[in-house]
Design a protein around this motif. Sequence first.
Motif, PDB file in Angstrom:
ATOM      1  N   ASN A  74      13.889   2.148  -3.404  1.00  0.00           N
ATOM      2  CA  ASN A  74      15.170   2.311  -2.701  1.00  0.00           C
ATOM      3  C   ASN A  74      15.308   3.696  -2.088  1.00  0.00           C
ATOM      4  OD1 ASN A  74      15.363   3.589  -5.181  1.00  0.00           O
ATOM      5  ND2 ASN A  74      17.561   3.165  -5.404  1.00  0.00           N
ATOM      6  N   TYR A  75      14.270   4.168  -1.411  1.00  0.00           N
ATOM      7  CA  TYR A  75      14.281   5.547  -0.909  1.00  0.00           C
ATOM      8  C   TYR A  75      15.394   5.793   0.113  1.00  0.00           C
ATOM      9  CZ  TYR A  75      11.825   3.744   3.203  1.00  0.00           C
ATOM     10  OH  TYR A  75      11.477   3.044   4.325  1.00  0.00           O
ATOM     11  N   GLU A 131      -7.795   2.873  -2.699  1.00  0.00           N
ATOM     12  CA  GLU A 131      -7.316   4.238  -2.434  1.00  0.00           C
ATOM     13  C   GLU A 131      -6.482   4.308  -1.162  1.00  0.00           C
ATOM     14  OE1 GLU A 131     -10.102   7.664  -4.013  1.00  0.00           O
ATOM     15  OE2 GLU A 131     -11.252   6.300  -2.729  1.00  0.00           O
ATOM     16  N   ASP A 132      -6.532   3.275  -0.335  1.00  0.00           N
ATOM     17  CA  ASP A 132      -5.768   3.250   0.910  1.00  0.00           C
ATOM     18  C   ASP A 132      -4.397   2.603   0.747  1.00  0.00           C
ATOM     19  OD1 ASP A 132      -7.786   4.500   2.457  1.00  0.00           O
ATOM     20  OD2 ASP A 132      -8.880   2.596   2.559  1.00  0.00           O
ATOM     21  N   ASP A 133      -4.044   2.172  -0.461  1.00  0.00           N
ATOM     22  CA  ASP A 133      -2.696   1.640  -0.706  1.00  0.00           C
ATOM     23  C   ASP A 133      -1.655   2.695  -0.347  1.00  0.00           C
ATOM     24  OD1 ASP A 133      -3.815  -0.668  -1.596  1.00  0.00           O
ATOM     25  OD2 ASP A 133      -3.326  -0.384  -3.719  1.00  0.00           O
ATOM     26  N   ILE A 134      -0.561   2.253   0.267  1.00  0.00           N
ATOM     27  CA  ILE A 134       0.494   3.167   0.700  1.00  0.00           C
ATOM     28  C   ILE A 134       1.553   3.300  -0.398  1.00  0.00           C
ATOM     29  CG2 ILE A 134       2.283   3.623   2.414  1.00  0.00           C
ATOM     30  CD1 ILE A 134      -0.546   3.899   3.481  1.00  0.00           C
ATOM     31  N   ILE A 135       1.887   4.544  -0.699  1.00  0.00           N
ATOM     32  CA  ILE A 135       2.893   4.860  -1.720  1.00  0.00           C
ATOM     33  C   ILE A 135       4.064   5.574  -1.049  1.00  0.00           C
ATOM     34  CG2 ILE A 135       3.338   6.077  -3.889  1.00  0.00           C
ATOM     35  CD1 ILE A 135       1.217   3.900  -4.145  1.00  0.00           C
ATOM     36  N   THR A 136       5.278   5.140  -1.329  1.00  0.00           N
ATOM     37  CA  THR A 136       6.467   5.880  -0.903  1.00  0.00           C
ATOM     38  C   THR A 136       6.840   6.845  -2.009  1.00  0.00           C
ATOM     39  OG1 THR A 136       7.259   4.000   0.406  1.00  0.00           O
ATOM     40  CG2 THR A 136       8.861   5.709  -0.137  1.00  0.00           C
ATOM     41  N   LEU A 169      12.957  13.513   2.958  1.00  0.00           N
ATOM     42  CA  LEU A 169      12.778  13.760   1.533  1.00  0.00           C
ATOM     43  C   LEU A 169      11.643  12.911   0.958  1.00  0.00           C
ATOM     44  CD1 LEU A 169      13.793  15.229  -1.008  1.00  0.00           C
ATOM     45  CD2 LEU A 169      15.417  13.353  -1.348  1.00  0.00           C
ATOM     46  N   PHE A 170      11.449  11.716   1.524  1.00  0.00           N
ATOM     47  CA  PHE A 170      10.384  10.827   1.063  1.00  0.00           C
ATOM     48  C   PHE A 170       9.382  10.610   2.183  1.00  0.00           C
ATOM     49  CE2 PHE A 170      14.039   9.851  -1.594  1.00  0.00           C
ATOM     50  CZ  PHE A 170      13.474   9.902  -2.862  1.00  0.00           C
ATOM     51  N   GLN A 171       8.168  10.304   1.803  1.00  0.00           N
ATOM     52  CA  GLN A 171       7.118  10.075   2.781  1.00  0.00           C
ATOM     53  C   GLN A 171       6.193   8.961   2.295  1.00  0.00           C
ATOM     54  OE1 GLN A 171       4.426  13.419   3.068  1.00  0.00           O
ATOM     55  NE2 GLN A 171       4.318  13.700   0.862  1.00  0.00           N
ATOM     56  N   ASN A 172       5.461   8.382   3.222  1.00  0.00           N
ATOM     57  CA  ASN A 172       4.438   7.398   2.875  1.00  0.00           C
ATOM     58  C   ASN A 172       3.070   8.084   2.889  1.00  0.00           C
ATOM     59  OD1 ASN A 172       6.225   5.209   2.663  1.00  0.00           O
ATOM     60  ND2 ASN A 172       6.145   4.827   4.863  1.00  0.00           N
ATOM     61  N   ARG A 173       2.350   7.943   1.782  1.00  0.00           N
ATOM     62  CA  ARG A 173       1.015   8.526   1.661  1.00  0.00           C
ATOM     63  C   ARG A 173       0.095   7.506   1.001  1.00  0.00           C
ATOM     64  NH1 ARG A 173      -0.164  12.751   4.930  1.00  0.00           N
ATOM     65  NH2 ARG A 173       1.731  14.010   5.162  1.00  0.00           N
ATOM     66  N   THR A 174      -1.197   7.616   1.295  1.00  0.00           N
ATOM     67  CA  THR A 174      -2.153   6.768   0.593  1.00  0.00           C
ATOM     68  C   THR A 174      -2.353   7.309  -0.823  1.00  0.00           C
ATOM     69  OG1 THR A 174      -4.103   8.049   1.259  1.00  0.00           O
ATOM     70  CG2 THR A 174      -3.356   6.288   2.756  1.00  0.00           C
ATOM     71  N   VAL A 175      -2.865   6.457  -1.688  1.00  0.00           N
ATOM     72  CA  VAL A 175      -3.178   6.899  -3.053  1.00  0.00           C
ATOM     73  C   VAL A 175      -4.147   8.060  -3.013  1.00  0.00           C
ATOM     74  CG1 VAL A 175      -4.305   6.208  -5.202  1.00  0.00           C
ATOM     75  CG2 VAL A 175      -2.725   4.639  -4.070  1.00  0.00           C
ATOM     76  N   ARG A 176      -5.152   7.975  -2.140  1.00  0.00           N
ATOM     77  CA  ARG A 176      -6.142   9.050  -2.019  1.00  0.00           C
ATOM     78  C   ARG A 176      -5.471  10.375  -1.658  1.00  0.00           C
ATOM     79  NH1 ARG A 176      -8.659   7.025   1.709  1.00  0.00           N
ATOM     80  NH2 ARG A 176     -10.374   5.978   0.620  1.00  0.00           N
ATOM     81  N   GLU A 177      -4.562  10.347  -0.694  1.00  0.00           N
ATOM     82  CA  GLU A 177      -3.885  11.576  -0.268  1.00  0.00           C
ATOM     83  C   GLU A 177      -3.012  12.143  -1.383  1.00  0.00           C
ATOM     84  OE1 GLU A 177      -3.255  11.031   4.530  1.00  0.00           O
ATOM     85  OE2 GLU A 177      -1.941   9.915   3.163  1.00  0.00           O
ATOM     86  N   LEU A 178      -2.246  11.262  -2.016  1.00  0.00           N
ATOM     87  CA  LEU A 178      -1.340  11.725  -3.064  1.00  0.00           C
ATOM     88  C   LEU A 178      -2.099  12.380  -4.210  1.00  0.00           C
ATOM     89  CD1 LEU A 178       1.569  11.831  -4.210  1.00  0.00           C
ATOM     90  CD2 LEU A 178       1.118   9.600  -5.257  1.00  0.00           C
TER      91      LEU A 178
END
Length: 475
Positions: A74-75, A131-136, A169-178
């Motif tokens: 719920n970002y 590793e390319d899954d997107i995380i908010t 405040l929130f961003q989308n990043r891949t698991v690898r990036e995070l």
Amino acid sequence: MTCCCSRNGRLACGLISGFALVITGVIILCVGNKLVKDVVKKEALLVNGTMAFDNWIGTSNDFYEQFFVFTVVNYLEVTNEQATPYLRQMGPYTYRIKYLPKTNVTFDDNILSYTQFNEATFIPELSQGTEDDIITTLNLAAVIAPVILHGKVPNALISIFFKALNIQLFQNRTVRELLWGYEDKILKHFHVSDPTIGLFYPYNGTTNGGMSIYTGEKDINNVGMIYKWAEKTSVPYWNDTYCDMINGTEATSFPPFVKKHQTLYFFSSDICRSIFAKYHSMKYIRKIRAFSFVVPEEAMAAAQNYPNNYCYCKSHEAFLKNCTKAGVLDISPCKGLPIYMSLPHFLFADEEYRRDVYGMNPNFEEHKTHLDVEPVSGITISYAKRLQINLRLQPFPDITLLNLSKDILFPMVWLNETATINEEDAKKINDSMNIPLSIITFLEFILMILGVLIILLSLFCYMVFPGHKDQTPLL
């Protein structure tokens, strides 16, 4: 000379035989156990040619690290309405942690020093996702920028920059990036020396900082104990003699003959402090008996309940719940960033931390940290290290993006690092220590039981079967 054919003779022979067996069992108990213990003490030394050193220097065991990341469902509501964040756990994303061969190995008067490099490789077949899954997730640079730029760039200027580039405040990043890092435009704009940021950046190619441990040659009770880490005999983070101590081992082994009542101390560079574990249960791993030690609730308890933790409280700001609430450790003095460590899902932590976010479901069996130690040799044959990284999300004056109603600790990811001894090393422990000790124990038990039974049987026969009176033959 007593004849074993007569009634009295049979009794005497039975008693002598029984006591002889009991005494032999006692002798085996004393001498045999001493011989085994002498062998264990010799093989436990961290010097060339011993089993402990061969196990220590080898790289046959791989460690697996599972990462469970939290995505914010719920970002938009959190951003626009300051709603309570709802987090969903994703993963595990599993990596094989291969500790490369130890380098710069030197011996100097009971001290063994070395350096070890790290390397992580993603294992798709052991993961749920890629590793390319997107995380908010939180915008890491936006949250830490006011901290690392404090005193260098005014908050008002940071706020203007955030607005100009539409920083969220929130961003989308891949698991690898995070996990492993990405170049961030905020840090790049403010000319931070290294604009790459990630929860575990850098990792591959880094070292353990250099370690010096005792070989045990002068005192077997010190074998494996850390003498120096990163060329220091204590850590410089807590400004207190007790909390700055580097106390214990690396947790891969402990001095031999571990007892259930012991408290096992070990140092963890992840949390920049020494910590301890207490006996929980006994188990068998690859046919080896092990004592399972668990990091208990008091290890990260509030100072009011566990006074030894008072010196990990570095500030008297009202927010620093670590000073008043249980289950969280502020490691910002060590990392230079607003990072707080806890057990996964705030296990053992104060309820307030779990109320600040939705989605926390602590479970003792799943989230505890434990060490399974073979008690004779002191070798850790299995373990699970579990930690959760939380980022402090706090209001900052003059920064509109961080115009928040309250401070919270925001769970980012929790890790589960595990390893179990391989079959070959387990066989070595069994063949060299456990089997001989079991044979000696079995033999002494059988001899003493057999001796007691013969004594009791002789006495029983003497009393129950009186026999015939001795007769004098006629000439």
